[in-house]
Design a protein around this motif. Structure first.
Motif, mmCIF file in Angstrom:
data_model
loop_
_atom_site.group_PDB
_atom_site.id
_atom_site.type_symbol
_atom_site.label_atom_id
_atom_site.label_comp_id
_atom_site.label_asym_id
_atom_site.label_seq_id
_atom_site.Cartn_x
_atom_site.Cartn_y
_atom_site.Cartn_z
ATOM 1 N N SER A 1 -11.097 14.522 -3.189
ATOM 2 C CA SER A 1 -9.809 13.901 -2.880
ATOM 3 C C SER A 1 -8.733 14.536 -3.743
ATOM 4 O O SER A 1 -8.843 14.554 -4.974
ATOM 5 N N GLN A 2 -7.698 15.043 -3.103
ATOM 6 C CA GLN A 2 -6.680 15.797 -3.809
ATOM 7 C C GLN A 2 -5.352 15.046 -3.892
ATOM 8 O O GLN A 2 -4.953 14.362 -2.946
ATOM 9 N N ALA A 3 -4.684 15.172 -5.030
ATOM 10 C CA ALA A 3 -3.321 14.673 -5.193
ATOM 11 C C ALA A 3 -2.375 15.791 -4.773
ATOM 12 O O ALA A 3 -2.390 16.874 -5.370
ATOM 13 N N VAL A 4 -1.584 15.560 -3.738
ATOM 14 C CA VAL A 4 -0.742 16.606 -3.176
ATOM 15 C C VAL A 4 0.729 16.239 -3.356
ATOM 16 O O VAL A 4 1.099 15.069 -3.439
ATOM 17 N N THR A 5 1.564 17.253 -3.406
ATOM 18 C CA THR A 5 3.002 17.067 -3.548
ATOM 19 C C THR A 5 3.592 16.758 -2.182
ATOM 20 O O THR A 5 3.928 17.657 -1.410
ATOM 21 N N ALA A 6 3.680 15.488 -1.879
ATOM 22 C CA ALA A 6 4.251 15.019 -0.615
ATOM 23 C C ALA A 6 4.953 13.699 -0.892
ATOM 24 O O ALA A 6 4.885 13.168 -2.003
ATOM 25 N N GLU A 7 5.640 13.170 0.116
ATOM 26 C CA GLU A 7 6.394 11.931 -0.058
ATOM 27 C C GLU A 7 5.487 10.826 -0.582
ATOM 28 O O GLU A 7 4.429 10.546 -0.018
ATOM 29 N N LEU A 8 5.909 10.212 -1.676
ATOM 30 C CA LEU A 8 5.100 9.195 -2.348
ATOM 31 C C LEU A 8 4.864 8.001 -1.425
ATOM 32 O O LEU A 8 5.776 7.518 -0.759
ATOM 33 N N ASP A 9 3.613 7.537 -1.386
ATOM 34 C CA ASP A 9 3.294 6.318 -0.640
ATOM 35 C C ASP A 9 3.774 5.123 -1.454
ATOM 36 O O ASP A 9 3.122 4.715 -2.418
ATOM 37 N N GLU A 10 4.930 4.571 -1.061
ATOM 38 C CA GLU A 10 5.511 3.496 -1.858
ATOM 39 C C GLU A 10 4.636 2.240 -1.824
ATOM 40 O O GLU A 10 4.436 1.592 -2.850
ATOM 41 N N ARG A 11 4.118 1.893 -0.674
ATOM 42 C CA ARG A 11 3.180 0.759 -0.587
ATOM 43 C C ARG A 11 1.762 1.293 -0.769
ATOM 44 O O ARG A 11 0.920 1.219 0.127
ATOM 45 N N TRP A 12 1.512 1.820 -1.968
ATOM 46 C CA TRP A 12 0.265 2.528 -2.224
ATOM 47 C C TRP A 12 -0.959 1.621 -2.112
ATOM 48 O O TRP A 12 -2.064 2.091 -1.835
ATOM 49 N N TRP A 13 -0.817 0.316 -2.340
ATOM 50 C CA TRP A 13 -1.968 -0.570 -2.264
ATOM 51 C C TRP A 13 -2.504 -0.681 -0.841
ATOM 52 O O TRP A 13 -3.640 -1.104 -0.639
ATOM 53 N N GLU A 14 -1.698 -0.283 0.144
ATOM 54 C CA GLU A 14 -2.150 -0.352 1.529
ATOM 55 C C GLU A 14 -2.978 0.858 1.943
ATOM 56 O O GLU A 14 -3.637 0.820 2.988
ATOM 57 N N VAL A 15 -2.963 1.932 1.139
ATOM 58 C CA VAL A 15 -3.755 3.110 1.498
ATOM 59 C C VAL A 15 -5.243 2.850 1.316
ATOM 60 O O VAL A 15 -6.079 3.623 1.809
ATOM 61 N N PHE A 16 -5.624 1.774 0.610
ATOM 62 C CA PHE A 16 -7.026 1.416 0.480
ATOM 63 C C PHE A 16 -7.589 0.817 1.775
ATOM 64 O O PHE A 16 -8.811 0.689 1.913
ATOM 65 N N ASN A 17 -6.688 0.407 2.674
ATOM 66 C CA ASN A 17 -7.113 -0.223 3.934
ATOM 67 C C ASN A 17 -7.997 -1.441 3.683
ATOM 68 O O ASN A 17 -9.028 -1.647 4.351
ATOM 69 N N ASP A 18 -7.602 -2.231 2.708
ATOM 70 C CA ASP A 18 -8.322 -3.458 2.377
ATOM 71 C C ASP A 18 -7.376 -4.632 2.628
ATOM 72 O O ASP A 18 -6.392 -4.818 1.909
ATOM 73 N N ALA A 19 -7.662 -5.402 3.667
ATOM 74 C CA ALA A 19 -6.756 -6.485 4.060
ATOM 75 C C ALA A 19 -6.609 -7.528 2.967
ATOM 76 O O ALA A 19 -5.519 -8.068 2.761
ATOM 77 N N LYS A 20 -7.688 -7.819 2.256
ATOM 78 C CA LYS A 20 -7.620 -8.836 1.197
ATOM 79 C C LYS A 20 -6.733 -8.357 0.043
ATOM 80 O O LYS A 20 -5.930 -9.125 -0.489
ATOM 81 N N LEU A 21 -6.859 -7.090 -0.344
ATOM 82 C CA LEU A 21 -6.016 -6.545 -1.407
ATOM 83 C C LEU A 21 -4.547 -6.568 -0.993
ATOM 84 O O LEU A 21 -3.675 -6.938 -1.797
ATOM 85 N N SER A 22 -4.244 -6.202 0.235
ATOM 86 C CA SER A 22 -2.854 -6.222 0.706
ATOM 87 C C SER A 22 -2.298 -7.640 0.694
ATOM 88 O O SER A 22 -1.146 -7.868 0.314
#
Length: 476
Positions: free
Chosen positions: A37-58
């Motif tokens: 998994s790579q950290a890339v220079t692209a537009e920051l995911d502001e709602r980063w907690w949603e990238v986990f795709n975990d409904a309970k965490l969101s």
């Protein structure tokens, strides 16, 4: 005359604030050996907690934004700062007031004067009313510098709230990920406990057949007890993490137990992690923005201190009526008025004003150093988190292979024990190694997700999508 006053009012003492240039890094650091998994220079995911795709965490993240008490305290401090700014900026404008009074009086016959002209022989009435106004001419810009400092202090409070919000989101995600990690470790432990119990039964059967010894049975029973000993600590850790999440939601202890006690997998990081541009860091991190605002406030305070050396000129006036009979009140003959400028010029104060000026200049130097330190610390935190994110992935991948090999080894050892090729101690040794590597694998998978949260926190992401910049705009 009017133009002269305007020109004078345009004068502002003290240094003007210049936005500091943050120390920049051209590009993010890259590891010598990259993980999957790579950290890339692209537009920051502001709602980063949603990238986990975990409904309970969101859902927990959204709930924390409304119910967390630390965030509510920060919002309260922000409201106080806005009210304080309103108090200070009011000095730019004239103040007006209306007055009125009625009194029934009787003066002494031996006194200096008696407005009733009765030499104290009888009482009299006195009716008064009118309007008054005053306005300090901000010739030297002292009040404007106070307003500038108040605006900067308001920005400090705004970024304090953003920093708290960022910390609350990160802590919610970290506690949730650790909770799922503990539950996964417990599941692994229970699986190994089933295997150990199966080995114990096998030893007991072999003992009954005269193939095994009492030592084999005792060792198998000890292995079962040793694995069982892991479970209470894991249960206690789960209870602690549910309590921590309950506190973040502003709930009493164990309020989320029914909601979170059911096992679920550890949220996994996506294969591509957008972390934004290095040049945007100063705008994203609340602590850098806060340090800049503190420097701005300290710079403006120097102008306030210098303005105290100059005379303060105030225009004041009043108009009203005064009469001893209500029927005369408001008549042309009862009118009274007063108008004129006033000024105050400090002549000698024992060095107090010079001491205040030196203090403000020293505070500005401290704020400038604090800003540099904050920026430098931010770059170090990001570099450390990038390294941590990459290394935890490499460790996780290596442990996955170790678990696979240990599982093969355990099956082989069990088969050889049944065949009488090896002693039971070999089975116990391999099983202990498998349990240790499985626990480490779960810990490393949890560590990858925690490292991702730490990286997004270091990057200052998350508050932008909840409290946009426009909300903090100060109308001047």
């Amino acid at each position: 005359m009017v133009m002269s006053v305007v020109c004078l009012c345009a004068c502002t003492v003290g240094p003007d604030f210049v936005k500091p240039q943050a120390q920049q890094v051209v590009e993010w650091s890259k590891p010598q050996k990259s993980a999957a998994s790579q950290a890339v220079t692209a537009e920051l995911d502001e709602r980063w907690w949603e990238v986990f795709n975990d409904a309970k965490l969101s859902a927990l993240s959204r709930r924390a934004l409304t119910d967390n008490l630390d965030l509510q305290l920060a919002s309260s401090r922000l409201q106080q700062s806005r009210a304080a700014r309103q108090v200070i900026t009011a000095e730019q404008y004239p103040t007006t007031s209306a007055t009125g009074s009625y009194g029934r009086k009787r003066n002494s016959a031996e006194g200096l004067s008696d407005p009733s002209a009765n030499n104290g022989r009888s009482a009299y009435s006195l009716w008064e009313g009118g309007f008054s106004a005053s306005w300090e001419l901000d010739i030297w810009g002292r009040v404007r510098r106070e307003t500038e400092a108040a605006d900067a202090s308001l920005e400090v409070a705004e970024n304090d709230r953003r920093g708290v919000l960022l910390a609350v989101l990160a802590e919610t995600a970290q506690d949730y990920i650790q909770l799922r990690g503990v539950q996964s470790t417990r599941a692994v432990t229970e699986q190994n406990l089933d295997v150990a119990r199966h080995s114990l039964k096998l030893s007991q059967l072999r003992l009954a057949d005269g193939v095994a010894t009492d030592l084999d049975v005792a060792e198998a029973a000890a292995q079962v007890a040793a694995i069982e000993a892991h479970l209470p600590a894991l249960q206690q850790r789960q209870s602690q993490l549910i309590n921590a999440l309950s506190l973040l939601m502003g709930e009493p202890p164990q309020a989320l137990h029914a909601e979170l006690s059911t096992d679920a997998p550890v949220p996994q990081a996506p294969p591509r992690l957008a972390i934004g541009l290095p040049s945007q860091l100063a705008e994203r991190r609340p602590d850098i923005r806060q340090a800049e605002a503190r420097l701005h406030a300290a710079t403006a305070s120097i102008g306030v201190a210098k303005g105290d050396f100059y005379p303060r000129i105030t225009l004041s006036g009043n108009v009203g009526s005064q009469a001893m009979q209500l029927s005369d009140f408001g008549s042309w003959s009862s009118r009274q008025f007063g108008i004129g400028p006033q000024f105050n010029l400090p002549l000698f104060d024992g060095g107090r004003l010079r001491g205040v000026l030196k203090l403000r200049e020293a505070q500005q130097q401290e704020a400038a150093l604090a800003y540099q330190h904050t920026v430098l610390r931010a770059w170090h935190e990001i570099d450390d988190q990038l390294s941590r994110y990459n290394s935890t992935q490499l460790r996780r991948d290596s442990l996955a292979e170790a678990v696979r090999q240990n599982q093969i080894a355990l099956r082989t050892a069990q088969q050889q024990y049944v065949e009488g090729v090896v002693d039971f101690v070999n089975v116990l040794t391999v099983q202990s190694a498998l349990l240790a590597t499985q626990e480490q694998q779960v810990e490393s998978a949890t560590g990858v997700s925690l490292a991702m949260v730490g990286l997004y926190k270091a990057l200052g992401g998350g508050w932008q999508s909840v409290y946009p910049l426009e909300e903090a705009t100060v109308v001047r």
